[in-house]
Design a protein around this motif. Structure first.
Motif, short mmCIF file in Angstrom:
data_model
loop_
_atom_site.label_atom_id
_atom_site.label_comp_id
_atom_site.label_asym_id
_atom_site.label_seq_id
_atom_site.Cartn_x
_atom_site.Cartn_y
_atom_site.Cartn_z
N VAL A 398 0.84 -1.20 0.00
CA VAL A 398 0.00 0.00 0.00
C VAL A 398 0.88 1.25 0.00
N SER A 399 2.03 1.16 -0.64
CA SER A 399 2.89 2.32 -0.75
C SER A 399 2.30 3.32 -1.75
N ALA A 400 2.84 4.52 -1.78
CA ALA A 400 2.41 5.59 -2.70
C ALA A 400 0.97 6.02 -2.45
N ASN A 401 0.58 6.10 -1.17
CA ASN A 401 -0.70 6.66 -0.77
C ASN A 401 -0.46 7.75 0.28
N SER A 433 -4.67 -22.30 9.49
CA SER A 433 -5.25 -23.08 8.40
C SER A 433 -5.53 -24.50 8.87
N GLN A 434 -6.69 -25.02 8.48
CA GLN A 434 -7.05 -26.40 8.75
C GLN A 434 -7.05 -27.23 7.47
N ASP A 435 -6.49 -26.66 6.41
CA ASP A 435 -6.48 -27.31 5.11
C ASP A 435 -5.25 -28.21 5.00
N ALA A 436 -5.46 -29.48 4.74
CA ALA A 436 -4.34 -30.43 4.68
C ALA A 436 -3.39 -30.13 3.54
N PHE A 437 -3.85 -29.44 2.51
CA PHE A 437 -3.02 -29.17 1.34
C PHE A 437 -2.37 -27.79 1.39
N ALA A 438 -2.62 -27.02 2.46
CA ALA A 438 -1.99 -25.71 2.60
C ALA A 438 -0.71 -25.86 3.40
N ALA A 439 0.32 -25.16 2.95
CA ALA A 439 1.62 -25.32 3.58
C ALA A 439 1.72 -24.61 4.92
N GLY A 440 0.86 -23.62 5.14
CA GLY A 440 0.98 -22.84 6.37
C GLY A 440 2.11 -21.84 6.26
N GLY A 441 2.31 -21.05 7.31
CA GLY A 441 3.38 -20.06 7.29
C GLY A 441 2.93 -18.77 7.91
N PRO A 442 3.77 -17.76 7.89
CA PRO A 442 3.44 -16.49 8.54
C PRO A 442 2.42 -15.69 7.72
N ILE A 443 1.65 -14.90 8.43
CA ILE A 443 0.76 -13.95 7.77
C ILE A 443 1.61 -12.89 7.08
N ASP A 444 1.07 -12.32 6.00
CA ASP A 444 1.80 -11.28 5.28
C ASP A 444 2.01 -10.04 6.14
N TRP A 445 2.82 -9.13 5.64
CA TRP A 445 3.02 -7.86 6.30
C TRP A 445 2.60 -6.74 5.36
N VAL A 446 2.35 -5.58 5.88
CA VAL A 446 1.90 -4.43 5.11
C VAL A 446 3.11 -3.55 4.78
N ARG A 447 3.34 -3.35 3.49
CA ARG A 447 4.43 -2.47 3.06
C ARG A 447 3.85 -1.10 2.72
N PHE A 448 4.24 -0.07 3.47
CA PHE A 448 3.65 1.26 3.28
C PHE A 448 4.66 2.30 2.80
N ARG A 449 5.93 1.92 2.69
CA ARG A 449 6.95 2.86 2.21
C ARG A 449 7.16 2.68 0.71
N PRO A 450 7.40 3.75 -0.02
CA PRO A 450 7.31 5.15 0.38
C PRO A 450 5.87 5.66 0.34
N TRP A 451 5.55 6.65 1.13
CA TRP A 451 4.22 7.24 1.13
C TRP A 451 4.27 8.60 0.43
N LEU A 452 3.09 9.12 0.13
CA LEU A 452 3.01 10.46 -0.47
C LEU A 452 3.11 11.51 0.62
N ILE A 453 3.72 12.63 0.31
CA ILE A 453 3.89 13.68 1.30
C ILE A 453 2.78 14.73 1.23
N ALA A 454 1.86 14.58 0.28
CA ALA A 454 0.71 15.50 0.16
C ALA A 454 -0.47 14.71 -0.37
N PRO A 455 -1.68 15.15 -0.07
CA PRO A 455 -2.86 14.43 -0.57
C PRO A 455 -2.95 14.47 -2.09
N VAL A 456 -3.56 13.43 -2.65
CA VAL A 456 -3.80 13.39 -4.11
C VAL A 456 -4.89 14.39 -4.44
N ALA A 457 -4.58 15.35 -5.31
CA ALA A 457 -5.46 16.48 -5.53
C ALA A 457 -6.81 16.09 -6.11
#
Length: 462
Positions: A398-401, A433-457
């Motif tokens: 969600v970068s560039a917001n 997950s309770q799905d036998a065919f899913a590998a499992g693993g960590p939840i994703d993370w939110v990438r927010f960099r870089p952000w905008l320094i002013a609102p979108v006009a």
């Protein structure tokens, strides 16, 4: 007619009664009812006054029927329908509508492939099983009212409808379109229709504008390759305002107002709507995208919703130049959904981005993975290893917001910092997950960099 004055002498007993009787005899007689109409009609006909359908009526090919303003058409039994193969003109007025006063469950008007357009103006239907059934017919409806019908209007086999003004209220279904039919609907009120105000399936095309959809089960329920425009309508207090399933591309949803709906727009199963310049205000869910749905969501306002945008089961819409303001959750992602979120303005949201407990590319399967895994387990050779088939993304980008007042908070965090406006692996580490065919693993993370320094006009509706 000139009514002469009557001079009544009070000295004559009962004279006033004689005078009153004479006056009544001079008044015009009431138009007699046309009774007992049934069977086949040929040639040209005109109905007025009160008409009783004593059995099924067929307006045969080449015949015509005009129903005059103020006419009251009654049916003796539900089976006393009017089948139209010729030309029907229902010519009511606002002051004198044509009323179909029929028994509950009436079979209605059945248009069977007539060659010429049919016109209905200022007519009223109530309590019908199917008030109008149009097969390969062209109908023009002006200020027609349908109340308390099981099905108000059914159109199929490339029927063409033009509906201007009028009201569909308290029906189970208002309009039902099938098999490449077309409907142009303007300035119509759809209120309290229990199942749906409008259903469309099988390659139909719609142009719906300046209508009110209020208190319906589903306002618009669209299935399988529906195209056209939904423009400048109001959707208020519906269970599902617009529900699209297997739509593909070709539907433009623009300039509408959605308020107080449980779900304003549900985009399901490979639907790709273009959603532009709409206002989503105080809905339980503004937009829910599910199961490989994409589409474009541009220049919309999401304000005061419980959930502004929900993406599940690999829903990856383009989300750009919108305003997300004071929502409980602005964007929610689960089951490996990765929307493209760019150049939006976020401010005052309780939670800007929230990831569900199944939002993990590492634990998600490619399409058909379960089927392939079962085949590998049951057939010769080892089961395929899905993690090696493609690179896996482990973040929602969600970068560039622009983040409004939260920008200073984000600037104070490093790449691993845990922002309170994002819920990700820093808040809940593992996929549940309770799905036998899913590998499992960590939840994703939110990438927010870089952000905008002013609102979108130019973000938000134009």
């Amino acid at each position: 007619m000139v009514v002469h004055a009557l001079h009544i002498r009070p000295s004559r007993p009962g004279a006033w009664l004689l005078g009153l009787l004479a006056l009544l005899l001079m008044l015009p007689a009431k138009t007699p009812a046309v009774e007992g109409v049934e069977g086949e009609l040929r040639g040209a006909h005109r109905w007025s006054g009160e008409v009783l359908l004593s059995g099924p009526v067929l307006l045969s090919e080449g015949a015509s029927l005009e129903i005059a303003a103020g006419t009251r058409v009654r049916a003796l039994a539900p089976e006393s329908s009017l089948r139209v193969q010729g030309v029907l003109r229902v010519l009511g007025t606002a002051q004198a509508p044509v009323v179909f006063a029929t028994p509950q469950g009436w079979h209605g008007l059945l248009f069977e492939r007539p060659e010429l357009p049919q016109i209905l103006r200022h007519a009223r239907f109530s309590g019908a099983a199917a008030a109008i059934h149009a097969q390969a017919a062209q109908l023009v409806l002006e200020a027609v009212v349908f109340e308390g019908c099981d099905l108000a209007l059914k159109a199929l086999r490339e029927a063409r409808l033009e509906i201007q003004g009028g009201r569909f209220e308290g029906n189970r279904v208002g309009v039902d379109l099938e098999l490449k039919s077309f409907a142009e609907i303007r300035d119509v009120h759809f209120v309290d229709n229990a199942e749906a105000a409008l259903l469309a399936t099988g390659g139909c095309r719609l142009n719906i504008s300046d209508c009110l959809f209020q208190g319906n089960g589903k306002a618009l329920s669209l299935l399988q390759k529906i195209s056209g425009t939904i423009h400048a309508n109001r959707f208020v207090g519906n269970d599902g305002a617009l529900v699209a399933t297997r739509l593909g591309a070709g539907l433009d949803v623009s300039g509408n107002f959605f308020e107080g709906n449980r779900v304003a727009l549900a985009s399901n199963t490979f639907s790709q709507p273009l959603v532009v310049d709409n206002r989503f205000v105080k809905n339980e869910t503004a937009i829910a995208s599910d199961q490989f749905s994409t589409g474009e969501f541009r220049h919309n306002l999401f304000q005061g919703n419980q959930s502004a945008l929900i993406n599940t089961r690999r829903a990856d819409p383009l989300v750009t130049r919108n305003v997300f303001e004071r929502n409980q959750v602005a964007i929610f992602c689960d089951f490996a959904s990765y929307p493209q979120v760019r150049e939006n303005n976020f401010f005052g949201n309780q939670m800007a981005v929230k990831l569900g407990t199944y939002q993990s590319a590492a634990g998600a399967r490619p399409p058909g993975a379960q089927r392939e895994a079962q085949a590998g387990a049951n057939g010769p050779g080892p089961a395929p290893t899905f993690a090696e088939e493609r690179p896996l993304q482990d973040f929602v980008d969600v970068s560039a917001n622009w983040w409004g007042a939260d920008t200073d908070l984000l600037a104070s965090l490093d790449e691993q910092g845990n922002s309170p406006i994002f819920f990700d692996r820093r808040d809940e580490a593992e996929v549940k997950s309770q799905d036998a065919f899913a590998a499992g693993g960590p939840i994703d993370w939110v990438r927010f960099r870089p952000w905008l320094i002013a609102p979108v006009a130019d973000a938000g509706p134009r």
